[in-house]
Design a protein around this motif. Structure first.
Motif, PDB file in Angstrom:
ATOM      1  N   LEU A 182       0.854  -1.145   0.233  1.00  0.00           N
ATOM      2  CA  LEU A 182       0.031  -0.184   0.041  1.00  0.00           C
ATOM      3  C   LEU A 182       0.853   1.120   0.092  1.00  0.00           C
ATOM      4  N   ALA A 183       2.082   1.164   0.328  1.00  0.00           N
ATOM      5  CA  ALA A 183       3.166   2.354   0.496  1.00  0.00           C
ATOM      6  C   ALA A 183       2.942   3.227  -0.682  1.00  0.00           C
ATOM      7  N   PRO A 184       3.059   2.572  -2.008  1.00  0.00           N
ATOM      8  CA  PRO A 184       2.975   3.445  -3.152  1.00  0.00           C
ATOM      9  C   PRO A 184       1.676   4.022  -3.438  1.00  0.00           C
ATOM     10  N   PHE A 185       0.640   3.189  -3.157  1.00  0.00           N
ATOM     11  CA  PHE A 185      -0.765   3.772  -3.327  1.00  0.00           C
ATOM     12  C   PHE A 185      -0.835   5.225  -2.806  1.00  0.00           C
ATOM     13  N   TYR A 186      -0.349   5.055  -1.237  1.00  0.00           N
ATOM     14  CA  TYR A 186      -0.509   6.460  -0.519  1.00  0.00           C
ATOM     15  C   TYR A 186       0.489   7.618  -0.820  1.00  0.00           C
ATOM     16  N   GLU A 187       1.224   7.364  -1.627  1.00  0.00           N
ATOM     17  CA  GLU A 187       2.266   8.552  -2.074  1.00  0.00           C
ATOM     18  C   GLU A 187       1.178   9.932  -2.500  1.00  0.00           C
ATOM     19  N   ARG A 188       0.216   9.273  -2.978  1.00  0.00           N
ATOM     20  CA  ARG A 188      -0.748  10.500  -3.143  1.00  0.00           C
ATOM     21  C   ARG A 188      -1.655  10.800  -2.190  1.00  0.00           C
ATOM     22  N   LEU A 189      -1.916  11.820  -1.508  1.00  0.00           N
ATOM     23  CA  LEU A 189      -2.965  11.995  -0.426  1.00  0.00           C
ATOM     24  C   LEU A 189      -3.998  13.156  -0.509  1.00  0.00           C
ATOM     25  N   GLU A 215      -9.447  14.027   0.915  1.00  0.00           N
ATOM     26  CA  GLU A 215      -8.318  13.102   1.479  1.00  0.00           C
ATOM     27  C   GLU A 215      -9.057  11.916   2.167  1.00  0.00           C
ATOM     28  N   TRP A 216      -7.987  11.023   2.434  1.00  0.00           N
ATOM     29  CA  TRP A 216      -8.318   9.682   3.339  1.00  0.00           C
ATOM     30  C   TRP A 216      -8.743   9.962   4.515  1.00  0.00           C
ATOM     31  N   LYS A 217      -9.622   9.389   5.182  1.00  0.00           N
ATOM     32  CA  LYS A 217     -10.404   9.747   6.664  1.00  0.00           C
ATOM     33  C   LYS A 217      -9.425   9.073   7.738  1.00  0.00           C
ATOM     34  N   HIS A 218      -8.743   7.883   7.170  1.00  0.00           N
ATOM     35  CA  HIS A 218      -7.861   7.132   8.004  1.00  0.00           C
ATOM     36  C   HIS A 218      -6.175   7.704   8.181  1.00  0.00           C
ATOM     37  N   HIS A 219      -5.765   7.447   9.335  1.00  0.00           N
ATOM     38  CA  HIS A 219      -4.345   8.047   9.523  1.00  0.00           C
ATOM     39  C   HIS A 219      -3.332   7.297   8.686  1.00  0.00           C
ATOM     40  N   MET A 220      -3.727   5.715   8.532  1.00  0.00           N
ATOM     41  CA  MET A 220      -2.832   5.123   7.941  1.00  0.00           C
ATOM     42  C   MET A 220      -2.187   5.652   6.573  1.00  0.00           C
ATOM     43  N   SER A 227       2.567   6.707   4.163  1.00  0.00           N
ATOM     44  CA  SER A 227       3.258   7.458   2.833  1.00  0.00           C
ATOM     45  C   SER A 227       4.329   8.185   3.131  1.00  0.00           C
ATOM     46  N   ASN A 228       5.504   7.904   2.436  1.00  0.00           N
ATOM     47  CA  ASN A 228       6.791   8.584   2.315  1.00  0.00           C
ATOM     48  C   ASN A 228       6.715  10.154   2.095  1.00  0.00           C
ATOM     49  N   SER A 229       5.651  10.505   1.409  1.00  0.00           N
ATOM     50  CA  SER A 229       5.353  11.856   1.260  1.00  0.00           C
ATOM     51  C   SER A 229       4.828  12.751   2.427  1.00  0.00           C
ATOM     52  N   ALA A 230       4.295  12.148   3.524  1.00  0.00           N
ATOM     53  CA  ALA A 230       4.085  12.996   4.621  1.00  0.00           C
ATOM     54  C   ALA A 230       4.824  12.879   5.886  1.00  0.00           C
ATOM     55  N   PRO A 231       5.049  13.688   6.635  1.00  0.00           N
ATOM     56  CA  PRO A 231       5.831  13.902   7.719  1.00  0.00           C
ATOM     57  C   PRO A 231       5.629  13.292   9.041  1.00  0.00           C
ATOM     58  N   ASP A 232       4.422  12.367   9.030  1.00  0.00           N
ATOM     59  CA  ASP A 232       3.873  11.956  10.181  1.00  0.00           C
ATOM     60  C   ASP A 232       4.721  10.686  10.409  1.00  0.00           C
ATOM     61  N   ASP A 233       4.824  10.411  11.855  1.00  0.00           N
ATOM     62  CA  ASP A 233       5.640   9.113  12.353  1.00  0.00           C
ATOM     63  C   ASP A 233       5.103   7.915  11.774  1.00  0.00           C
ATOM     64  N   SER A 234       6.112   7.124  11.494  1.00  0.00           N
ATOM     65  CA  SER A 234       5.985   5.671  10.922  1.00  0.00           C
ATOM     66  C   SER A 234       5.190   4.900  11.907  1.00  0.00           C
ATOM     67  N   PRO A 235       4.359   4.051  11.553  1.00  0.00           N
ATOM     68  CA  PRO A 235       3.625   3.199  12.492  1.00  0.00           C
ATOM     69  C   PRO A 235       4.167   2.170  13.136  1.00  0.00           C
ATOM     70  N   VAL A 236       4.057   2.171  14.543  1.00  0.00           N
ATOM     71  CA  VAL A 236       4.637   1.329  15.438  1.00  0.00           C
ATOM     72  C   VAL A 236       4.690  -0.363  14.588  1.00  0.00           C
ATOM     73  N   GLU A 237       5.950  -0.813  14.677  1.00  0.00           N
ATOM     74  CA  GLU A 237       6.191  -2.214  14.005  1.00  0.00           C
ATOM     75  C   GLU A 237       5.328  -3.345  14.827  1.00  0.00           C
ATOM     76  N   ILE A 238       4.925  -4.212  13.855  1.00  0.00           N
ATOM     77  CA  ILE A 238       4.307  -5.366  14.384  1.00  0.00           C
ATOM     78  C   ILE A 238       5.220  -6.435  14.903  1.00  0.00           C
ATOM     79  N   ASP A 239       5.023  -6.953  15.940  1.00  0.00           N
ATOM     80  CA  ASP A 239       6.000  -7.924  16.573  1.00  0.00           C
ATOM     81  C   ASP A 239       5.226  -9.192  16.069  1.00  0.00           C
ATOM     82  N   ASP A 240       6.011  -9.780  15.137  1.00  0.00           N
ATOM     83  CA  ASP A 240       5.345 -11.273  14.506  1.00  0.00           C
ATOM     84  C   ASP A 240       5.453 -12.415  15.623  1.00  0.00           C
ATOM     85  N   ASP A 241       6.457 -12.181  16.307  1.00  0.00           N
ATOM     86  CA  ASP A 241       6.759 -13.310  17.256  1.00  0.00           C
ATOM     87  C   ASP A 241       5.846 -13.273  18.440  1.00  0.00           C
TER      88      ASP A 241
END
Length: 312
Positions: free
Chosen positions: A171-178, A219-224, A229-243
């Motif tokens: 989804l990252a490429p899809f959200y390059e445009r906001l 614009e999209w309603k959700h924060h994700m 998106s690499n084009s927004a300055p927001d913090d990256s999401p907290v990583e998911i702990d698979d284990d």
């Protein structure tokens, strides 16, 4: 950290588009040859400034609870709940739908589980049949592992531990445009990525998952969207702990049903691994993409109905 009711400081303040969010239910029910459900939107104040929004279907306390995936909202379950024909609770996870954005960008399954537990305690008749799609499925795993008294059956929709990063990278490429000029502009963008299926069917999802700013920009309603998106300055999401997710799933003693899309995120090998690890549980593959609930809603509803407390 709490929730930000609007985008973080410096971002344009937005307002929902003028639309009755339940306007599509009549058409959905007609197309599905089912009754139009009664539904209301409710808000739940959590600790501090935290707020959670949800849709409550039916007049009795729900015993079926639905949790959506990243970038979606409670309305992704509308068709499934119509086919289910039972009281149900569909939650807007924090940062999605009408639940405000977190200012710490922590939408990890463990943190989301805190809110879902409170929602079940407040709105539902526990123990419930808990259904989670994608990020909502990982969240549901932690709810069932942490509070087995609240969950009688867990259904995972096209997700298992270790798969969460697949959707994020896709989804990252899809959200390059906001930002978009109109809903049709959003639809053009979605179709260009092969998302949403048939254009006019995708229109409903786009309308319910976007909002229009005061300057007319959509614009999209959700924060994700912003944190993927690499084009927004927001913090990256907290990583998911698979284990941690895998350990939580292994600890669950209630029945678990896996519903996979034949062209979703789960490979045949991953589905076989689940079946081998939990031979007493059921793994079902439906002819569907990752968002199984939006195309194979009748089959999904049949499975959920069979899992409701008192139906086994």
């Amino acid at each position: 950290m709490g929730l930000a009711a609007n985008p973080p400081e410096g971002h344009p303040v937005t307002a929902p588009a003028a639309l009755d969010e339940f306007a599509f239910l009549i058409d959905d029910a007609r197309d599905q040859h089912a009754a139009v459900p009664t539904v209301r939107r409710e808000q739940l104040a959590l600790d501090g400034s935290l707020v959670l929004s949800a849709l409550v279907f039916g007049d009795d306390r729900p015993r079926a609870v639905f949790v959506h995936g990243a970038g979606l909202n409670a309305h992704t379950w509308d068709r499934t709940i119509i086919d289910l024909g039972e009281p149900a609770l569909a939650i807007d996870l924090p940062g999605h739908g009408d639940s405000p954005w977190r200012d710490d960008a922590d939408y990890s399954p463990e943190t989301n589980a805190d809110a879902v537990i409170r929602a079940i305690e407040h709105w539902a008749q526990a123990p419930v049949s808990l259904v989670g799609h994608s990020l909502g499925g990982l969240t549901a795993i932690h709810v069932a592992a942490r509070r087995p008294d609240l969950v009688s059956h867990l259904t995972l929709v096209d997700i298992l531990p270790g798969i969460g990063g697949v959707g994020r990278s896709a989804l990252a490429p899809f959200y390059e445009r906001l930002e978009f000029a109109s809903v049709d502009d959003v639809l053009d963008h979605a179709v260009s990525f092969g998302l949403g299926g048939e254009r006019e069917k995708a229109r409903r999802s786009v309308i319910l998952n976007t909002r229009t700013r005061g300057d007319g920009v959509v614009e999209w309603k959700h924060h994700m969207a912003r944190i993927f998106s690499n084009s927004a300055p927001d913090d990256s999401p907290v990583e998911i702990d698979d284990d941690r997710d895998a350990r939580a799933l292994a600890s669950i003693e209630v029945p678990v049903t896996l519903i996979a899309g034949s062209h979703g995120f789960l490979s045949p090998e991953r589905i076989r691994d689940f079946a081998a690890a939990r031979p007493e549980n059921e793994a079902i593959v439906l002819d569907a993409p990752h968002n199984v609930q939006e195309t194979s809603h009748l089959d999904l509803a049949h499975s959920v109905r069979a899992s409701l407390p008192g139906r086994n």
